[in-house]
Design a protein around this motif. Structure first.
Motif, PDB file in Angstrom:
ATOM      1  N   SER A 138       0.827  -1.201   0.000  1.00  0.00           N
ATOM      2  CA  SER A 138       0.000   0.000   0.000  1.00  0.00           C
ATOM      3  C   SER A 138       0.866   1.257   0.000  1.00  0.00           C
ATOM      4  N   ARG A 139       2.157   1.085   0.258  1.00  0.00           N
ATOM      5  CA  ARG A 139       3.099   2.213   0.198  1.00  0.00           C
ATOM      6  C   ARG A 139       3.979   2.020  -1.026  1.00  0.00           C
ATOM      7  N   TRP A 140       3.913   2.967  -1.949  1.00  0.00           N
ATOM      8  CA  TRP A 140       4.729   2.892  -3.154  1.00  0.00           C
ATOM      9  C   TRP A 140       5.050   4.303  -3.602  1.00  0.00           C
ATOM     10  N   ARG A 141       5.991   4.410  -4.509  1.00  0.00           N
ATOM     11  CA  ARG A 141       6.382   5.746  -4.980  1.00  0.00           C
ATOM     12  C   ARG A 141       6.684   5.726  -6.468  1.00  0.00           C
ATOM     13  N   VAL A 142       6.596   6.895  -7.061  1.00  0.00           N
ATOM     14  CA  VAL A 142       6.948   7.089  -8.469  1.00  0.00           C
ATOM     15  C   VAL A 142       8.279   7.818  -8.486  1.00  0.00           C
ATOM     16  N   MET A 143       9.265   7.207  -9.157  1.00  0.00           N
ATOM     17  CA  MET A 143      10.615   7.772  -9.202  1.00  0.00           C
ATOM     18  C   MET A 143      11.034   7.995 -10.653  1.00  0.00           C
ATOM     19  N   VAL A 144      11.809   9.055 -10.870  1.00  0.00           N
ATOM     20  CA  VAL A 144      12.310   9.391 -12.203  1.00  0.00           C
ATOM     21  C   VAL A 144      13.826   9.496 -12.135  1.00  0.00           C
ATOM     22  N   PRO A 145      14.539   8.775 -13.025  1.00  0.00           N
ATOM     23  CA  PRO A 145      16.000   8.888 -13.024  1.00  0.00           C
ATOM     24  C   PRO A 145      16.440  10.295 -13.419  1.00  0.00           C
ATOM     25  N   GLU A 146      17.417  10.794 -12.683  1.00  0.00           N
ATOM     26  CA  GLU A 146      17.972  12.115 -13.006  1.00  0.00           C
ATOM     27  C   GLU A 146      19.406  12.171 -12.502  1.00  0.00           C
ATOM     28  N   GLY A 147      20.315  12.581 -13.362  1.00  0.00           N
ATOM     29  CA  GLY A 147      21.718  12.635 -12.965  1.00  0.00           C
ATOM     30  C   GLY A 147      22.208  11.241 -12.607  1.00  0.00           C
ATOM     31  N   ARG A 148      22.767  11.114 -11.415  1.00  0.00           N
ATOM     32  CA  ARG A 148      23.288   9.818 -10.979  1.00  0.00           C
ATOM     33  C   ARG A 148      22.370   9.120  -9.983  1.00  0.00           C
ATOM     34  N   GLY A 149      21.154   9.618  -9.864  1.00  0.00           N
ATOM     35  CA  GLY A 149      20.219   9.020  -8.912  1.00  0.00           C
ATOM     36  C   GLY A 149      18.792   9.079  -9.429  1.00  0.00           C
ATOM     37  N   VAL A 150      17.863   9.138  -8.507  1.00  0.00           N
ATOM     38  CA  VAL A 150      16.450   9.229  -8.873  1.00  0.00           C
ATOM     39  C   VAL A 150      15.789  10.321  -8.047  1.00  0.00           C
ATOM     40  N   VAL A 151      14.741  10.904  -8.613  1.00  0.00           N
ATOM     41  CA  VAL A 151      13.929  11.895  -7.929  1.00  0.00           C
ATOM     42  C   VAL A 151      12.578  11.235  -7.638  1.00  0.00           C
ATOM     43  N   THR A 152      12.137  11.271  -6.386  1.00  0.00           N
ATOM     44  CA  THR A 152      10.812  10.771  -6.059  1.00  0.00           C
ATOM     45  C   THR A 152       9.809  11.866  -6.358  1.00  0.00           C
ATOM     46  N   VAL A 153       8.908  11.614  -7.304  1.00  0.00           N
ATOM     47  CA  VAL A 153       7.913  12.584  -7.709  1.00  0.00           C
ATOM     48  C   VAL A 153       6.680  12.486  -6.834  1.00  0.00           C
ATOM     49  N   TYR A 154       6.338  11.259  -6.439  1.00  0.00           N
ATOM     50  CA  TYR A 154       5.137  11.046  -5.623  1.00  0.00           C
ATOM     51  C   TYR A 154       5.343   9.848  -4.725  1.00  0.00           C
ATOM     52  N   GLU A 155       4.852   9.949  -3.514  1.00  0.00           N
ATOM     53  CA  GLU A 155       4.889   8.825  -2.576  1.00  0.00           C
ATOM     54  C   GLU A 155       3.481   8.582  -2.092  1.00  0.00           C
ATOM     55  N   ALA A 156       2.964   7.368  -2.336  1.00  0.00           N
ATOM     56  CA  ALA A 156       1.600   7.028  -1.950  1.00  0.00           C
ATOM     57  C   ALA A 156       1.523   6.809  -0.459  1.00  0.00           C
TER      58      ALA A 156
END
Length: 159
Positions: A138-156
């Motif tokens: 029930s806990r999940w997140r949307v992540m987008v790769p950027e640079g050398r890591g990821v950016v979390t755009v949304y966390e449910a």
């Protein structure tokens, strides 16, 4: 919805995105985060940051104009958030859960007429799979790769 001033992505038209693509679009209370899905041959939007008022399932929207300007989140992935103890097994379907199984992940959404549909996250296609027997979180997140890591755009939030 967790949003930074810098939003990873590129501006485009909605009709240029393939099913399974994530994007941001202007919503009534700020940006909406959506997954392009395909059901019965029609492109629709599964809103990842909004839930159906009645039962907490994700909202499925079909009236978004195909020429709408959106921010495409290239390479976005949906992943479990928190520790592995958050992933549950069992028969009860959790609203807005990310269902995991057979090498794919699935989300369920409810349209304005109350119909429930399940979608393969990677392809955006409506699926005949019944996710009730799959592990889910029930806990999940949307992540987008950027640079050398990821950016979390949304966390449910937990359902």
């Amino acid at each position: 919805m967790t949003m930074d001033l810098h939003r990873p992505g590129r501006a485009t038209r909605l009709d240029r995105l393939e099913p399974g693509s994530c994007y941001l679009i202007a919503g009534r209370d700020g940006p909406d985060l959506a997954l392009v899905v395909l059901r019965a041959g029609r492109r629709e939007a599964l809103l990842l940051n909004r839930r159906h008022a009645g039962d907490g399932h994700l909202q499925l929207v079909s009236e978004i104009a195909p020429e709408a300007e959106v921010l495409a989140l290239r390479g976005a992935v949906l992943a479990p958030s928190g520790n592995l103890a958050d992933i549950a097994f069992g028969r009860a379907a959790a609203p807005a859960a990310l269902h995991l199984g057979d090498g794919n992940s699935y989300l369920r959404g409810r349209d304005g007429d109350g119909r429930l549909a399940t979608f393969d996250v990677g392809s955006g296609r409506a699926s005949a799979i019944d996710p009730d027997d799959l592990p889910r979180t029930s806990r999940w997140r949307v992540m987008v790769p950027e640079g050398r890591g990821v950016v979390t755009v949304y966390e449910a939030e937990p359902g």
